[in-house]
Design a protein around this motif. Structure first.
Motif, PDB file in Angstrom:
ATOM      1  N   ASP A 110      29.677 -49.842 -16.557  1.00  0.00           N
ATOM      2  CA  ASP A 110      30.074 -51.065 -15.860  1.00  0.00           C
ATOM      3  C   ASP A 110      31.246 -51.743 -16.570  1.00  0.00           C
ATOM      4  OD1 ASP A 110      28.128 -50.775 -13.906  1.00  0.00           O
ATOM      5  OD2 ASP A 110      26.635 -51.916 -15.038  1.00  0.00           O
ATOM      6  N   VAL A 111      31.278 -51.660 -17.895  1.00  0.00           N
ATOM      7  CA  VAL A 111      32.370 -52.263 -18.661  1.00  0.00           C
ATOM      8  C   VAL A 111      33.686 -51.546 -18.379  1.00  0.00           C
ATOM      9  CG1 VAL A 111      33.208 -52.778 -20.999  1.00  0.00           C
ATOM     10  CG2 VAL A 111      30.757 -52.974 -20.478  1.00  0.00           C
ATOM     11  N   LEU A 112      33.629 -50.233 -18.176  1.00  0.00           N
ATOM     12  CA  LEU A 112      34.828 -49.423 -18.004  1.00  0.00           C
ATOM     13  C   LEU A 112      35.222 -49.214 -16.539  1.00  0.00           C
ATOM     14  CD1 LEU A 112      34.096 -46.673 -20.693  1.00  0.00           C
ATOM     15  CD2 LEU A 112      35.666 -48.617 -20.888  1.00  0.00           C
ATOM     16  N   THR A 113      34.444 -49.738 -15.611  1.00  0.00           N
ATOM     17  CA  THR A 113      34.735 -49.553 -14.190  1.00  0.00           C
ATOM     18  C   THR A 113      35.652 -50.661 -13.681  1.00  0.00           C
ATOM     19  OG1 THR A 113      32.633 -48.422 -13.776  1.00  0.00           O
ATOM     20  CG2 THR A 113      33.742 -49.389 -11.877  1.00  0.00           C
ATOM     21  N   ARG A 114      36.667 -50.278 -12.918  1.00  0.00           N
ATOM     22  CA  ARG A 114      37.595 -51.210 -12.305  1.00  0.00           C
ATOM     23  C   ARG A 114      37.488 -51.103 -10.788  1.00  0.00           C
ATOM     24  NH1 ARG A 114      37.186 -52.083 -16.820  1.00  0.00           N
ATOM     25  NH2 ARG A 114      38.757 -52.079 -18.491  1.00  0.00           N
ATOM     26  N   ALA A 115      37.624 -52.232 -10.118  1.00  0.00           N
ATOM     27  CA  ALA A 115      37.601 -52.259  -8.658  1.00  0.00           C
ATOM     28  C   ALA A 115      39.016 -52.119  -8.125  1.00  0.00           C
ATOM     29  CB  ALA A 115      36.978 -53.558  -8.178  1.00  0.00           C
ATOM     30  N   PRO A 116      39.180 -51.518  -6.956  1.00  0.00           N
ATOM     31  CA  PRO A 116      40.527 -51.409  -6.385  1.00  0.00           C
ATOM     32  C   PRO A 116      41.079 -52.795  -6.101  1.00  0.00           C
ATOM     33  CG  PRO A 116      38.866 -50.848  -4.762  1.00  0.00           C
ATOM     34  CD  PRO A 116      38.152 -50.974  -6.063  1.00  0.00           C
ATOM     35  N   GLN A 117      42.385 -52.916  -6.186  1.00  0.00           N
ATOM     36  CA  GLN A 117      43.016 -54.202  -5.951  1.00  0.00           C
ATOM     37  C   GLN A 117      44.272 -54.007  -5.134  1.00  0.00           C
ATOM     38  OE1 GLN A 117      45.285 -55.726  -9.497  1.00  0.00           O
ATOM     39  NE2 GLN A 117      44.074 -54.190 -10.574  1.00  0.00           N
ATOM     40  N   GLU A 118      44.680 -55.071  -4.475  1.00  0.00           N
ATOM     41  CA  GLU A 118      45.946 -55.021  -3.744  1.00  0.00           C
ATOM     42  C   GLU A 118      47.064 -54.822  -4.759  1.00  0.00           C
ATOM     43  OE1 GLU A 118      48.581 -57.744  -0.639  1.00  0.00           O
ATOM     44  OE2 GLU A 118      46.548 -58.347  -1.231  1.00  0.00           O
ATOM     45  N   HIS A 119      48.030 -54.012  -4.396  1.00  0.00           N
ATOM     46  CA  HIS A 119      49.106 -53.687  -5.330  1.00  0.00           C
ATOM     47  C   HIS A 119      49.896 -54.934  -5.700  1.00  0.00           C
ATOM     48  CE1 HIS A 119      52.115 -51.299  -7.325  1.00  0.00           C
ATOM     49  NE2 HIS A 119      53.066 -51.857  -6.590  1.00  0.00           N
ATOM     50  N   LEU A 120      50.042 -55.174  -7.003  1.00  0.00           N
ATOM     51  CA  LEU A 120      50.867 -56.280  -7.470  1.00  0.00           C
ATOM     52  C   LEU A 120      52.332 -55.907  -7.272  1.00  0.00           C
ATOM     53  CD1 LEU A 120      48.988 -57.053 -10.796  1.00  0.00           C
ATOM     54  CD2 LEU A 120      48.861 -58.334  -8.650  1.00  0.00           C
ATOM     55  N   PRO A 121      53.101 -56.720  -6.589  1.00  0.00           N
ATOM     56  CA  PRO A 121      54.494 -56.367  -6.294  1.00  0.00           C
ATOM     57  C   PRO A 121      55.282 -56.004  -7.554  1.00  0.00           C
ATOM     58  CG  PRO A 121      53.838 -58.322  -5.069  1.00  0.00           C
ATOM     59  CD  PRO A 121      52.732 -58.030  -6.034  1.00  0.00           C
TER      60      PRO A 121
END
Length: 538
Positions: A110-121
């Motif tokens: 859980d510490v190492l898991t990242r959620a997808p995110q909208e691309h930062l421009p």
């Protein structure tokens, strides 16, 4: 998120990801980029290339050109105003002393898991449609070959959703970019890493994630990437990842399409190239190819073992890469047969058989009884023995006699207190003695199991678990690499290389979790943070 705060669905995420900007920081900021990296605004060269701009990059560049000649110009202050470093995820995760090492690893996912995110421009991050697991520390994006060894642990920890997400993320990367980049950053797009998607697919299938046949289109695309230009090569010629030897044998090498300094290690590469008498672009290409190998860096790639500027990665045909390519060809043969494409199946079977023969002959050193890399430019085998020698066993490309003889060689020359050593050379590079790495332990011990040498495999596993559990008991963490020669106080983290030792750590967690499951009676299953055991013999 949408404007109303609701989460994006998969289709919306993929649609937005398709617009991700692939321009690299060096291309985008040019003179400003060089100034920031050469003047060491950040201690770690990777920090700046992972920053996000606070305004349009062209406006930042214009402001830089306007302000840089002013007497009171402060580059560090300028960068602080115009860029935001990536948020640091806590690497000082505090272990629960009442939890076992196994439970500690399970909690770390859980510490190492990242959620997808909208691309930062205009940031360098290449977003993904699904959750993903990062290695840890300074490595805050998805990495290619790391992920296979991480998946071994995810499977044992009962995280099928993360296995499925990872599978689809890699399929997405291949569909989008034509290959899996070294990592999910724009500055990694010019190279890949050891092609392990074929082995991932096999793991997905055995763990009931998805049928391997589902990923046949992506496997074909990845093979096309690695074999681009091969059909047009004449004997003695090379193009990108492919080399055709004088006798017509076709093998692969590591390659990067760029021949400039690595953006994440810019100053380091410029400094290295300045020490060489070769053209700088050749040194840069070989440094980049060394990074593509995953072994960045090792005496294995060097003409002179104590001089990184003598690196010549592109002149070598690595035994591990060609073993992984053999696995990809056998997987393509199997899956094409399963879907009724018998002509393609036969073609891939023939290619695999030809490559297997080359591995058993060209890459086998009869005097050393070991698999080694081949120097195609000098037309000779390399003498250096490394842990990569076990990779043909992992993919079942070795003969039974070669496997037996290799076991004797590696036991005599590479087995150490804490597992299989990376090489026999001490030169300060991190992929050399005295360091040991989780993926190399797994490839070796599982390779020897494939050929019935369970005794040697079990010995490697036992020693590696002692190494990882010892450091965990003393320091409450798992790390990227370990020193295999134990001190009286137990195991310690490895050293060398371009950056400090990293905590986390994805592939150590994965391989160790797998081995804990397979060795339930090993002491490591009962290890607790802050409760060191007395030193034990080996």
């Amino acid at each position: 998120m949408n404007g109303d705060g609701t989460p994006l669905n998969i289709a919306e995420r993929v649609s937005r990801i398709a617009q991700a900007d692939t321009l690299t920081p060096a291309d985008r900021y040019q003179e400003l980029f060089v100034a920031v990296q050469t003047q060491r605004v950040f201690k770690d060269s990777k920090t700046f290339v992972d920053c996000a701009p606070n305004r349009a990059p062209e406006q930042i560049v214009a402001a830089y050109h306007h302000e840089k000649s002013q007497a009171d110009f402060d580059l560090a202050a300028f960068v602080a105003r115009h860029f935001t470093p990536e948020a640091e995820h806590a690497s000082d995760y505090v272990p629960d002393p009442d939890k076992s090492l196994r439970d500690h690893i399970d909690a770390l996912w859980d510490v190492l898991t990242r959620a997808p995110q909208e691309h930062l421009p205009q940031s360098s991050l290449l977003p993904l449609p699904n959750d993903y697991v990062v290695p840890g520390g300074r490595f805050a994006e998805l990495y290619y070959w790391d992920s296979y060894f991480t998946m071994l642990g995810l499977a044992e920890s009962g995280r099928p959703h993360l296995l499925r997400a990872t599978a689809d993320n890699f399929a997405y990367l291949i569909d989008t970019y034509g290959h899996v980049p070294n990592g999910t950053r724009s500055y990694y797009l010019s190279r890949s890493q050891p092609p392990l998607f074929a082995m991932m697919v096999e793991l997905f299938e055995t763990k009931g994630v998805k049928p391997a046949l589902h990923y046949l289109p992506q496997l074909r695309k990845e093979y096309a990437y690695w074999m681009d230009g091969a059909d047009d090569l004449r004997p003695g010629e090379a193009r990108r990842h492919c080399v055709r030897l004088d006798d017509g044998t076709l093998l692969n090498r590591y390659w990067d399409d760029r021949d400039s300094p690595r953006e994440e290690s810019y100053l380091e590469d410029v400094t290295t190239a300045h020490r060489s008498t070769r053209p700088a672009h050749e040194v840069y290409r070989d440094l980049r190819a060394g990074a593509a190998s995953g072994w960045d860096f090792s005496s294995r790639w060097l003409a002179h073992e104590d001089d990184l500027s003598s690196i010549r990665t592109t002149a070598l045909l690595p035994v591990d890469l060609n073993s992984f390519m053999y696995k990809l060809e056998t997987q393509l043969a199997r899956l094409n047969q399963a879907c009724g494409d018998h002509d393609d199946a036969e073609q891939f079977r023939a290619r695999a058989a030809t490559r297997r023969n080359a591995i058993r002959t060209r890459l086998w050193d009869e005097q050393q009884s070991a698999f080694v890399d081949y120097d195609w430019q000098l037309d000779c085998r390399r003498e250096a023995l490394t842990a990569a020698a076990a990779t043909p066993l992992y993919v079942r490309a070795a003969s039974a006699e070669q496997a037996q003889r290799l076991a004797e060689t590696m036991r005599a020359r590479l087995l150490d207190d804490g597992g299989i050593g990376t090489s026999e050379i001490r030169c300060g590079e991190q992929w050399d003695r005295p360091n040991g790495w989780a993926p190399l332990q797994w490839l070796a011990l599982e390779g020897f199991r494939h050929y019935g040498n369970t005794g040697f495999a079990d010995e490697i596993a036992r020693r590696w678990l002692l190494t990882v559990s010892s450091l965990y008991e003393h320091e409450g963490k798992l790390v990227e690499k370990y020193r295999l020669r134990h001190t009286p106080d137990g195991a310690v983290g490895g050293g060398g290389g371009e950056y400090p030792l990293q905590d986390g750590f994805g592939w150590t967690n994965g391989v160790t979790r797998k081995l804990l499951h397979e060795n339930p009676r090993h002491h490591a299953n009962h290890s607790r943070a802050g409760r060191p055991r007395k030193a034990a013999g080996h």
